[in-house]
Write a protein that holds these residues in place. Structure first.
Motif, mmCIF file in Angstrom:
data_model
loop_
_atom_site.group_PDB
_atom_site.id
_atom_site.type_symbol
_atom_site.label_atom_id
_atom_site.label_comp_id
_atom_site.label_asym_id
_atom_site.label_seq_id
_atom_site.Cartn_x
_atom_site.Cartn_y
_atom_site.Cartn_z
ATOM 1 N N ARG A 294 16.955 -1.522 9.566
ATOM 2 C CA ARG A 294 15.507 -1.343 9.651
ATOM 3 C C ARG A 294 15.113 0.078 9.251
ATOM 4 O O ARG A 294 15.704 1.051 9.705
ATOM 5 N N THR A 371 5.179 -1.105 6.565
ATOM 6 C CA THR A 371 6.196 -1.087 7.625
ATOM 7 C C THR A 371 5.696 -1.700 8.929
ATOM 8 O O THR A 371 6.508 -1.969 9.831
ATOM 9 N N GLN A 374 7.444 -4.552 10.801
ATOM 10 C CA GLN A 374 8.827 -4.319 11.203
ATOM 11 C C GLN A 374 8.947 -3.447 12.455
ATOM 12 O O GLN A 374 10.036 -3.294 12.999
ATOM 13 N N GLN A 376 8.967 -2.271 16.171
ATOM 14 C CA GLN A 376 9.243 -2.922 17.442
ATOM 15 C C GLN A 376 8.426 -2.287 18.570
ATOM 16 O O GLN A 376 8.217 -1.068 18.594
#
Length: 427
Positions: A294, A371, A374, A376
């Motif tokens: 990631r 981004t 992606q 978290q």
């Protein structure tokens, strides 16, 4: 799901929300709305006032720049005093938000009572995690802190570094050694003053101070250990400078560093502090822990809350909806001060795909906003400050050689956080 292929239903939700704000103007709202904020965030909010007043000409918006720490301190004091002397709209950082919800659950308005449940899907899920308690939404998402690497094109070229070849932190370290041979560092770490590099890399690895429910301490779990080990390795390699916030800006202005790893809100900081370097800067994704990993994380980002004691709630809510819930409001702040939109519909605005002259005509906002899916979620919890202060010291001590390994350092941090908070350590 790709950010730029959002569903039609989501786009319609955003359109409906903007229409709601426009329709509400017929209610003839008036009076004054006082907003507390800080620095570029205050400037960003101020930039939305003219557009807001086209819809609500009878509402005066007074944006007050108190400075970040002062806003936080006065907010705590006001809530402790039952809402006394609080503004109509309160700026709050996501990481510190849960301190307020836990200590003063009645200090701010539950925005679901005003319709916030209808806009939940208009924002990335990670932006809501620290603004919600159960089904209650205590603040409205504002800007995101999507992490990218800002870099000096000219310095990379002189050192023979191709940013496209930097895909992992190992690649970054190798590039840093080339840069060091030219007498320039790759970035600045706030060792002893903050732990932002650790937090960025930990979030990238799916780890944080606490677990997703903020019920356990997870700072010594593998993802965090890997993050701190990387920071330790980069520091030991001699490719990072150290310094506080002002020193980091000075390093940028004096070309002592060739880049900055930060949340995307730092774009405005670089652009406004180093205007003479226009065209020399670019952006690339943060390196991954390993090949194919990631390359996204979040650092910072804020929200707007509505104090329960506000005497002009309808007008305050209308301003929040315009500034944070419309593409026009969000893109206005992006243009003015680099405040990165959280509102997903704003990512489809034509401005996002425009080349930015300061950044070497790169379409940086496509890179940054790409981004968001992606990133978290993390939970700062009501104990964020306790954990943060402990971690800042532990990281500094590790880099001074007081611990043998990152695991040893984080085990100690976890133990100290447990003592300070009463929370158990994850096994």
């Amino acid at each position: 799901m790709k950010l730029f292929s959002l569903t039609v239903s989501l786009a319609l939700l955003g359109t409906a929300f903007q229409a709601q704000a426009q329709t509400a103007s017929s209610t003839k709202l008036g009076g004054t709305v006082t907003v507390w904020s800080w620095d570029s965030a205050a400037k960003g909010l101020q930039s939305t006032v003219p557009g807001f007043n086209k819809l609500y000409p009878n509402v005066k918006v007074n944006v007050v720049d108190l400075g970040n720490q002062n806003v936080y301190d006065r907010g705590l004091a006001g809530c402790a005093a039952g809402g006394a002397d609080l503004p109509d709209v309160y700026s709050i950082e996501n990481g510190e938000a849960e301190v307020f919800w836990a200590r003063f659950p009645d200090c701010f308005t539950d925005l679901t009572s005003l319709g916030a449940d209808k806009i939940f899907k208009n924002y990335p899920a990670f932006k809501w995690s620290e603004l919600s308690v159960g089904s209650k939404r205590y603040a409205m998402p504002w800007d995101s802190g999507a992490v990218v690497m800002f870099y000096r094109r000219d310095l990379y070229q002189k050192a023979g570094i191709n940013p496209a070849s930097i895909r992992t932190w190992a690649d970054f370290e190798a590039a840093g050694k080339k840069m060091a041979s030219k007498g320039v560092k790759m970035g600045t770490i706030a060792n002893g003053g903050d732990d932002e590099w650790f937090r960025m890399l930990a979030n990238q690895n799916g780890c944080y101070y606490f677990n997703a429910t903020a019920t356990q301490i997870t700072i010594n779990q593998p993802g965090c250990v890997s993050a701190l080990s990387t920071v330790q390795r980069l520091n030991s390699a001699g490719i990072l400078a150290t310094g506080d916030w002002n020193t980091q800006i000075t390093n940028v202005k004096t070309s002592r560093v060739a880049g900055s790893l930060y949340g995307a809100w730092y774009e405005g900081t670089i652009r406004t502090n180093a205007p003479d370097q226009s065209g020399k800067w670019g952006v690339y994704l943060m390196p991954a822990a390993q090949a194919g990993g990631r390359r996204a994380a979040n650092l910072g980002g804020s929200a707007l809350a509505l104090p329960a004691a506000s005497k002009n709630k309808d007008a305050a809510w209308a301003f929040m909806q315009y500034a944070l819930g419309t593409t026009q409001g969000q893109v206005t702040m992006l243009k003015a001060d680099g405040l990165v939109p959280s509102l997903l519909s704003a990512t489809k605005d034509p401005y996002i795909s425009q080349a930015q002259p300061y950044w070497g005509n790169q379409k940086i906002w496509q890179t940054v906003l790409g981004t968001l899916p992606q990133i978290q979620s993390v939970r700062g919890s009501q104990f964020y400050q306790d954990a943060h202060q402990i971690m800042v010291v532990v990281q500094s001590d590790l880099l001074k050689g007081k611990y043998k390994t990152s695991k040893e350092a984080l085990d100690d941090a976890a133990s100290k956080i447990a003592s300070a908070t009463g929370l158990p350590m994850s096994k």
